[in-house]
Design a protein around this motif. Structure first.
Motif, PDB file in Angstrom:
ATOM      1  N   MET A  81      -2.592 -15.993   2.693  1.00  0.00           N
ATOM      2  CA  MET A  81      -2.007 -14.698   2.296  1.00  0.00           C
ATOM      3  C   MET A  81      -2.001 -13.788   3.518  1.00  0.00           C
ATOM      4  N   ASP A  82      -0.794 -13.362   3.961  1.00  0.00           N
ATOM      5  CA  ASP A  82      -0.713 -12.470   5.113  1.00  0.00           C
ATOM      6  C   ASP A  82       0.213 -11.305   4.787  1.00  0.00           C
ATOM      7  N   TYR A  83       0.101 -10.258   5.585  1.00  0.00           N
ATOM      8  CA  TYR A  83       0.792  -9.003   5.299  1.00  0.00           C
ATOM      9  C   TYR A  83       2.310  -9.174   5.258  1.00  0.00           C
ATOM     10  N   ASP A  84       2.892  -9.842   6.275  1.00  0.00           N
ATOM     11  CA  ASP A  84       4.343  -9.963   6.340  1.00  0.00           C
ATOM     12  C   ASP A  84       4.890 -10.737   5.145  1.00  0.00           C
ATOM     13  N   SER A  85       4.203 -11.813   4.759  1.00  0.00           N
ATOM     14  CA  SER A  85       4.676 -12.592   3.608  1.00  0.00           C
ATOM     15  C   SER A  85       4.649 -11.749   2.340  1.00  0.00           C
ATOM     16  N   VAL A  86       3.557 -10.993   2.168  1.00  0.00           N
ATOM     17  CA  VAL A  86       3.444 -10.149   0.969  1.00  0.00           C
ATOM     18  C   VAL A  86       4.528  -9.077   0.977  1.00  0.00           C
ATOM     19  N   ALA A  87       4.734  -8.425   2.134  1.00  0.00           N
ATOM     20  CA  ALA A  87       5.732  -7.359   2.220  1.00  0.00           C
ATOM     21  C   ALA A  87       7.138  -7.900   1.946  1.00  0.00           C
ATOM     22  N   ASP A  88       7.457  -9.053   2.541  1.00  0.00           N
ATOM     23  CA  ASP A  88       8.780  -9.643   2.300  1.00  0.00           C
ATOM     24  C   ASP A  88       8.968  -9.959   0.820  1.00  0.00           C
ATOM     25  N   GLU A  89       7.925 -10.485   0.197  1.00  0.00           N
ATOM     26  CA  GLU A  89       8.025 -10.828  -1.225  1.00  0.00           C
ATOM     27  C   GLU A  89       8.213  -9.585  -2.085  1.00  0.00           C
ATOM     28  N   LEU A  90       7.472  -8.534  -1.773  1.00  0.00           N
ATOM     29  CA  LEU A  90       7.564  -7.307  -2.575  1.00  0.00           C
ATOM     30  C   LEU A  90       8.945  -6.656  -2.445  1.00  0.00           C
ATOM     31  N   TYR A  91       9.466  -6.570  -1.209  1.00  0.00           N
ATOM     32  CA  TYR A  91      10.731  -5.873  -1.026  1.00  0.00           C
ATOM     33  C   TYR A  91      11.933  -6.734  -1.426  1.00  0.00           C
ATOM     34  N   LEU A 102      -6.384  -5.942   4.442  1.00  0.00           N
ATOM     35  CA  LEU A 102      -5.068  -6.350   3.943  1.00  0.00           C
ATOM     36  C   LEU A 102      -4.747  -5.628   2.639  1.00  0.00           C
ATOM     37  N   ALA A 103      -5.751  -5.498   1.761  1.00  0.00           N
ATOM     38  CA  ALA A 103      -5.526  -4.794   0.495  1.00  0.00           C
ATOM     39  C   ALA A 103      -5.087  -3.354   0.750  1.00  0.00           C
ATOM     40  N   ALA A 104      -5.690  -2.710   1.738  1.00  0.00           N
ATOM     41  CA  ALA A 104      -5.332  -1.321   2.060  1.00  0.00           C
ATOM     42  C   ALA A 104      -3.906  -1.244   2.611  1.00  0.00           C
ATOM     43  N   ARG A 105      -3.541  -2.212   3.452  1.00  0.00           N
ATOM     44  CA  ARG A 105      -2.177  -2.208   4.011  1.00  0.00           C
ATOM     45  C   ARG A 105      -1.141  -2.451   2.909  1.00  0.00           C
ATOM     46  N   ILE A 106      -1.462  -3.327   1.979  1.00  0.00           N
ATOM     47  CA  ILE A 106      -0.538  -3.581   0.860  1.00  0.00           C
ATOM     48  C   ILE A 106      -0.391  -2.323   0.005  1.00  0.00           C
ATOM     49  N   ARG A 107      -1.528  -1.650  -0.207  1.00  0.00           N
ATOM     50  CA  ARG A 107      -1.484  -0.422  -1.017  1.00  0.00           C
ATOM     51  C   ARG A 107      -0.580   0.624  -0.391  1.00  0.00           C
ATOM     52  N   ALA A 108      -0.484   0.633   0.937  1.00  0.00           N
ATOM     53  CA  ALA A 108       0.321   1.643   1.638  1.00  0.00           C
ATOM     54  C   ALA A 108       1.822   1.354   1.549  1.00  0.00           C
ATOM     55  N   LEU A 109       2.205   0.163   1.096  1.00  0.00           N
ATOM     56  CA  LEU A 109       3.631  -0.148   0.976  1.00  0.00           C
ATOM     57  C   LEU A 109       4.261   0.710  -0.121  1.00  0.00           C
ATOM     58  N   MET A 158      -2.647  -6.669  -4.157  1.00  0.00           N
ATOM     59  CA  MET A 158      -3.871  -5.969  -3.728  1.00  0.00           C
ATOM     60  C   MET A 158      -5.102  -6.631  -4.332  1.00  0.00           C
ATOM     61  N   ALA A 159      -5.021  -6.953  -5.620  1.00  0.00           N
ATOM     62  CA  ALA A 159      -6.156  -7.582  -6.293  1.00  0.00           C
ATOM     63  C   ALA A 159      -6.471  -8.938  -5.666  1.00  0.00           C
ATOM     64  N   SER A 160      -5.431  -9.704  -5.327  1.00  0.00           N
ATOM     65  CA  SER A 160      -5.643 -11.014  -4.702  1.00  0.00           C
ATOM     66  C   SER A 160      -6.303 -10.865  -3.341  1.00  0.00           C
ATOM     67  N   ALA A 161      -5.868  -9.846  -2.576  1.00  0.00           N
ATOM     68  CA  ALA A 161      -6.466  -9.627  -1.258  1.00  0.00           C
ATOM     69  C   ALA A 161      -7.936  -9.235  -1.384  1.00  0.00           C
ATOM     70  N   ARG A 162      -8.256  -8.386  -2.368  1.00  0.00           N
ATOM     71  CA  ARG A 162      -9.663  -7.997  -2.565  1.00  0.00           C
ATOM     72  C   ARG A 162     -10.493  -9.204  -3.001  1.00  0.00           C
ATOM     73  N   THR A 163      -9.925 -10.026  -3.895  1.00  0.00           N
ATOM     74  CA  THR A 163     -10.647 -11.216  -4.347  1.00  0.00           C
ATOM     75  C   THR A 163     -10.939 -12.142  -3.170  1.00  0.00           C
ATOM     76  N   ALA A 164      -9.992 -12.203  -2.220  1.00  0.00           N
ATOM     77  CA  ALA A 164     -10.189 -13.040  -1.036  1.00  0.00           C
ATOM     78  C   ALA A 164     -11.109 -12.377  -0.022  1.00  0.00           C
ATOM     79  N   GLY A 165     -11.567 -11.157  -0.297  1.00  0.00           N
ATOM     80  CA  GLY A 165     -12.480 -10.463   0.600  1.00  0.00           C
ATOM     81  C   GLY A 165     -11.810  -9.760   1.759  1.00  0.00           C
ATOM     82  N   ASP A 166     -10.473  -9.600   1.717  1.00  0.00           N
ATOM     83  CA  ASP A 166      -9.741  -8.967   2.815  1.00  0.00           C
ATOM     84  C   ASP A 166      -9.378  -7.541   2.414  1.00  0.00           C
TER      85      ASP A 166
END
Length: 288
Positions: A1-11, A37-44, A26-34
């Protein structure tokens, strides 16, 4: 799970799906302990409808992105070098191109289940004006992650009939033997014109394809409607057969029960008949 993949999927999602999908990511990133990344996803940010349509155009027609960016480069260079008449010709081509692209984007939005009105289409056109006029806007649009439509205020300056571009005249190019500066200017103009013509030809082809696809969608819908009617008719027939089947099974169970009852009565009558016959035989024997 990486930021660019998540952002591309969301948009790539429709606007109404964005918020729930972002919360899930965000929940998946927190579960993975990142947590970072969860904060960056939240900012989208959720895209506006016009931004979503602009992103949809990029994602649905990736082959048009690079030619449009090259055309923008040619137009920006041409606006630095050309006089009013040449600028007006390029401006006409630019507006025709942007109108064609915005109509294509409107058709894509309709097919994706989000028909748009004239207001949103104008915002898409403003975004495309900005893309052709400003390299930063072009890079932002090409990324397919706009959250708001771009501002066309950075667009090319308007050129009035018979007028030349406003502002101080550009410094003359250093004189070179053989008229090299003039030759370079003609080459830049020819390149910009050729790119504009190629883009217009491509868009005409794409509009024809979109019209054919729209007709195919209409025919497919008519077929679906006809099949749906057949399904409804067959469903009604199936319900009638099921009802008759249930009635037949009930009649069968009733008949079986009656047969069992009749069998019991026959057996009981047989036993009584046997008893009576035995008694009659005994009485006959005793009389003899």
């Amino acid at each position: 799970m990486d930021y660019d993949s998540v952002a591309d999927e969301l948009y790539a999602l429709r606007p109404e799906e964005f918020t729930a999908a972002r919360a899930s990511a965000m929940a998946s990133a927190r579960t993975a302990g990142d947590r970072e990344l969860a904060a960056r996803i939240r900012a989208l940010r959720k895209p506006s409808l016009a931004a979503w349509v602009s992103n949809l155009l990029v994602r649905s027609s990736p082959g048009e992105v690079e030619p449009l960016l090259r055309l923008g480069e040619g137009l920006r260079q041409a606006h630095q070098d050309l006089d009013g008449a040449q600028l007006r010709e390029l401006s006409r081509r630019q507006h025709a191109l942007i109108r064609a692209l915005s109509l294509q984007a409107r058709q894509l939005a309709k097919e994706a289940g989000h028909p748009i009105g004239e207001g949103v289409q104008r915002e898409v056109e403003n975004t495309l004006h900005a893309v052709l006029a400003d390299p930063e806007a072009a890079r932002a649009w090409a990324g397919g992650r706009l959250t708001r439509p771009l501002d066309a205020a950075v667009g090319f300056p308007a050129v009035a009939e018979g007028a030349r571009p406003q502002g101080p005249a550009p410094a003359p190019a250093p004189s070179r033997p053989g008229g090299k500066a003039s030759e370079q200017q003609r080459r830049r103009l020819d390149r910009a014109r050729k790119e504009a013509e190629a883009a217009e030809r491509e868009l005409r082809g794409l509009r024809d394809e979109a019209a054919a696809a729209d007709r195919a969608v209409g025919e497919a819908k008519r077929q679906v409607d006809a099949l749906q009617r057949q399904v409804e008719e067959l469903t009604g027939e199936l319900e009638r057969i099921r009802s008759e089947h249930q009635q037949a099974r009930f009649a069968e169970r009733t008949a079986r029960e009656r047969a069992r009852t009749a069998g019991r009565r026959v057996r009981e009558a047989g036993r009584k008949a046997a008893t009576a016959a035995d008694r009659l035989e005994r009485l006959t024997s005793s009389d003899a």
